[in-house]
Design an enzyme around this catalytic site. Structure first.
Site, PDB file in Angstrom:
ATOM      1  N   SER A 140     -12.342   6.766  -4.586  1.00 18.06           N
ATOM      2  CA  SER A 140     -13.134   7.226  -3.331  1.00 18.06           C
ATOM      3  C   SER A 140     -14.401   7.568  -4.218  1.00 18.06           C
ATOM      4  CB  SER A 140     -12.794   8.485  -2.670  1.00 18.06           C
ATOM      5  OG  SER A 140     -13.657   9.095  -1.741  1.00 18.06           O
ATOM      6  N   TYR A 153      -8.548  16.542  -0.574  1.00 17.74           N
ATOM      7  CA  TYR A 153      -8.786  15.263  -0.797  1.00 17.74           C
ATOM      8  C   TYR A 153      -9.680  14.748  -2.005  1.00 17.74           C
ATOM      9  CZ  TYR A 153     -10.124  10.403   0.646  1.00 17.74           C
ATOM     10  OH  TYR A 153     -10.508   9.269   0.643  1.00 17.74           O
TER      11      TYR A 153
HETATM   12  N1  LIG Z   1     -12.115   4.899   4.953  1.00 16.36           N
HETATM   13  C1  LIG Z   1     -12.957   5.359   4.137  1.00 16.36           C
HETATM   14  O1  LIG Z   1     -14.030   5.634   4.140  1.00 16.36           O
HETATM   15  C2  LIG Z   1     -12.167   5.506   2.847  1.00 16.36           C
HETATM   16  C3  LIG Z   1     -13.177   6.101   1.770  1.00 16.36           C
HETATM   17  C4  LIG Z   1     -12.960   6.100   0.255  1.00 16.36           C
HETATM   18  C5  LIG Z   1     -11.595   6.040   0.113  1.00 16.36           C
HETATM   19  N2  LIG Z   1     -10.694   5.787   1.185  1.00 16.36           N
HETATM   20  C6  LIG Z   1      -9.225   5.427   0.720  1.00 16.36           C
HETATM   21  O2  LIG Z   1      -8.707   4.111   1.069  1.00 16.36           O
HETATM   22  C7  LIG Z   1      -7.482   4.201   1.100  1.00 16.36           C
HETATM   23  C8  LIG Z   1      -7.171   3.866   2.467  1.00 16.36           C
HETATM   24  O3  LIG Z   1      -7.819   4.426   3.564  1.00 16.36           O
HETATM   25  P1  LIG Z   1      -7.911   4.145   5.022  1.00 16.36           P
HETATM   26  O4  LIG Z   1      -9.321   4.622   5.566  1.00 16.36           O
HETATM   27  O5  LIG Z   1      -7.977   2.564   5.217  1.00 16.36           O
HETATM   28  O6  LIG Z   1      -6.838   4.657   5.540  1.00 16.36           O
HETATM   29  P2  LIG Z   1      -6.030   4.233   6.903  1.00 16.36           P
HETATM   30  O7  LIG Z   1      -5.363   5.673   7.532  1.00 16.36           O
HETATM   31  O8  LIG Z   1      -6.603   3.632   7.993  1.00 16.36           O
HETATM   32  O9  LIG Z   1      -4.793   3.385   6.508  1.00 16.36           O
HETATM   33  C9  LIG Z   1      -4.157   3.858   5.532  1.00 16.36           C
HETATM   34  C10 LIG Z   1      -2.504   3.061   5.683  1.00 16.36           C
HETATM   35  O10 LIG Z   1      -1.597   3.894   4.725  1.00 16.36           O
HETATM   36  C11 LIG Z   1      -0.444   4.061   5.279  1.00 16.36           C
HETATM   37  N3  LIG Z   1       0.143   5.190   4.518  1.00 16.36           N
HETATM   38  C12 LIG Z   1      -0.068   6.439   4.763  1.00 16.36           C
HETATM   39  N4  LIG Z   1       0.873   7.358   4.140  1.00 16.36           N
HETATM   40  C13 LIG Z   1       1.721   6.415   3.495  1.00 16.36           C
HETATM   41  C14 LIG Z   1       2.855   6.525   2.707  1.00 16.36           C
HETATM   42  N5  LIG Z   1       2.972   7.856   2.324  1.00 16.36           N
HETATM   43  N6  LIG Z   1       3.178   5.474   2.129  1.00 16.36           N
HETATM   44  C15 LIG Z   1       3.020   4.199   2.485  1.00 16.36           C
HETATM   45  N7  LIG Z   1       1.757   4.255   3.365  1.00 16.36           N
HETATM   46  C16 LIG Z   1       1.164   5.088   3.921  1.00 16.36           C
HETATM   47  C17 LIG Z   1      -0.660   4.135   6.767  1.00 16.36           C
HETATM   48  O11 LIG Z   1       0.330   4.082   7.368  1.00 16.36           O
HETATM   49  C18 LIG Z   1      -1.893   3.380   6.981  1.00 16.36           C
HETATM   50  O12 LIG Z   1      -1.251   2.111   7.552  1.00 16.36           O
HETATM   51  C19 LIG Z   1      -7.042   5.713   0.928  1.00 16.36           C
HETATM   52  O13 LIG Z   1      -6.651   5.766  -0.279  1.00 16.36           O
HETATM   53  C20 LIG Z   1      -8.195   6.455   1.248  1.00 16.36           C
HETATM   54  O14 LIG Z   1      -8.513   7.774   0.650  1.00 16.36           O
HETATM   55  C21 LIG Z   1     -10.984   5.425   2.489  1.00 16.36           C
END
Ligand SMILES: NC(=O)c1ccc[n+]([C@@H]2O[C@H](COP(=O)([O-])OP(=O)(O)OC[C@H]3O[C@@H](n4cnc5c(N)ncnc54)[C@H](O)[C@@H]3O)[C@@H](O)[C@H]2O)c1
Length: 245
Positions: A140, A153
């Site tokens: 991130s 986080y």
């Molecule tokens: N959305 C953002 O702005 C953003 C920015 C930087 C980093 N990220 C990172 O990107 C990644 C995905 O984020 P997102 O926004 O798509 O999240 P999201 O919540 O939209 O999707 C995450 C998915 O991971 C699954 N999940 C959660 N816990 C789990 C576990 N213990 N085992 C297996 N699957 C699991 C959930 O069921 C979901 O389908 C994360 O690591 C997040 O920290 C997101």
């Protein structure tokens, strides 16, 4: 643009958000994609939407046995693992450090840090056996800068950056490359459930907008492809200039 024909890809947290966008993108580029998620129903539905050979695997990335089983299932079905995208992650409760709880610390670290470590360990053992492979971790922008109120986080993502770089150096003389993508704020279910004022969040970026899941998937595919053959230990920002300010 990218060609992943003949490649096998495992993506954790692939039922929604950035993970699903990566799954769609790799599938469009010809890869066989193993979608892994803690939600059995959601991962089945997600896999069914893709026009390529897929596996839908239910696993909690914080459980060592389930993580080993997910890698074993991919190798059993397809004979090897070329690309792993360790994307599953959750947000922490937004509160200052003095008000945080041990339960929330354990919950966030279990998925965001332990989950990435367990996944990398199982994937690396397979990739070392086959002497090829590449890993892309979803870090991130908050692996480089802080966001007050999100200490767990932020800490988990700083740790993912450290794990990525350490492992990259450990295996730099093998064919295995390990990198991470560092997205700014991108519209996904995670973001929408954590932050109320998305306009204020957008204004943090130099480009004054949120990112799209496709923009993150593009960077993941670059790091997973041979186009990035001299990259290992890279933390690639995809953040509209947020960390550049
Ligand atoms: N959305 C953002 O702005 C953003 C920015 C930087 C980093 N990220 C990172 O990107 C990644 C995905 O984020 P997102 O926004 O798509 O999240 P999201 O919540 O939209 O999707 C995450 C998915 O991971 C699954 N999940 C959660 N816990 C789990 C576990 N213990 N085992 C297996 N699957 C699991 C959930 O069921 C979901 O389908 C994360 O690591 C997040 O920290 C997101």
């Amino acid at each position: 643009m990218f060609d992943f024909n003949g490649k096998t890809v495992l993506i954790t947290g692939a039922a929604a958000g950035l993970g699903f966008s990566c799954a769609e993108s790799f599938a469009k580029a010809g890869a066989r994609v193993a979608l892994v998620d803690i939600s059995a129903e959601a991962v089945q539905q997600a896999a069914a939407q893709l026009d390529s050979e897929t596996l839908a695997i239910t696993a909690d990335v914080s459980c060592a046995d389930q993580v080993q089983a997910m890698v074993d299932q991919v190798v059993g079905a397809w004979g090897g693992l070329d690309i792993a995208v360790n994307n599953a992650g959750i947000s922490s409760t937004l509160e200052p450090v003095a008000e945080t709880s041990a339960a929330d610390f354990d919950r966030v670290m279990a998925v965001n840090l332990k989950g990435v470590w367990l996944s990398m360990r199982a994937e690396l053992n397979q990739m070392l056996r086959q002497n090829r492979g590449t890993i892309v971790n979803m870090a991130s922008a908050l692996s480089q800068r802080v966001f007050p109120g999100a200490s767990f986080y932020v800490s988990s993502k700083f740790a993912v950056a450290g794990l990525t770089r350490t492992a990259a150096v450990e295996y730099a003389e093998t064919p295995i490359r390990i990198n991470a993508v560092c997205p700014g704020n991108v519209t996904t279910p995670l973001l929408e459930s954590t932050i109320e004022d998305l306009d204020a969040l957008a204004s943090l970026h130099a480009m004054k907008r949120l990112g799209t899941p496709q923009e993150v998937a593009n960077a993941v595919m670059f790091l997973a492809s041979d186009l990035s053959s001299f990259n290992t230990g890279t933390l690639l920002p995809v953040d509209g200039g947020w960390t550049a300010q």
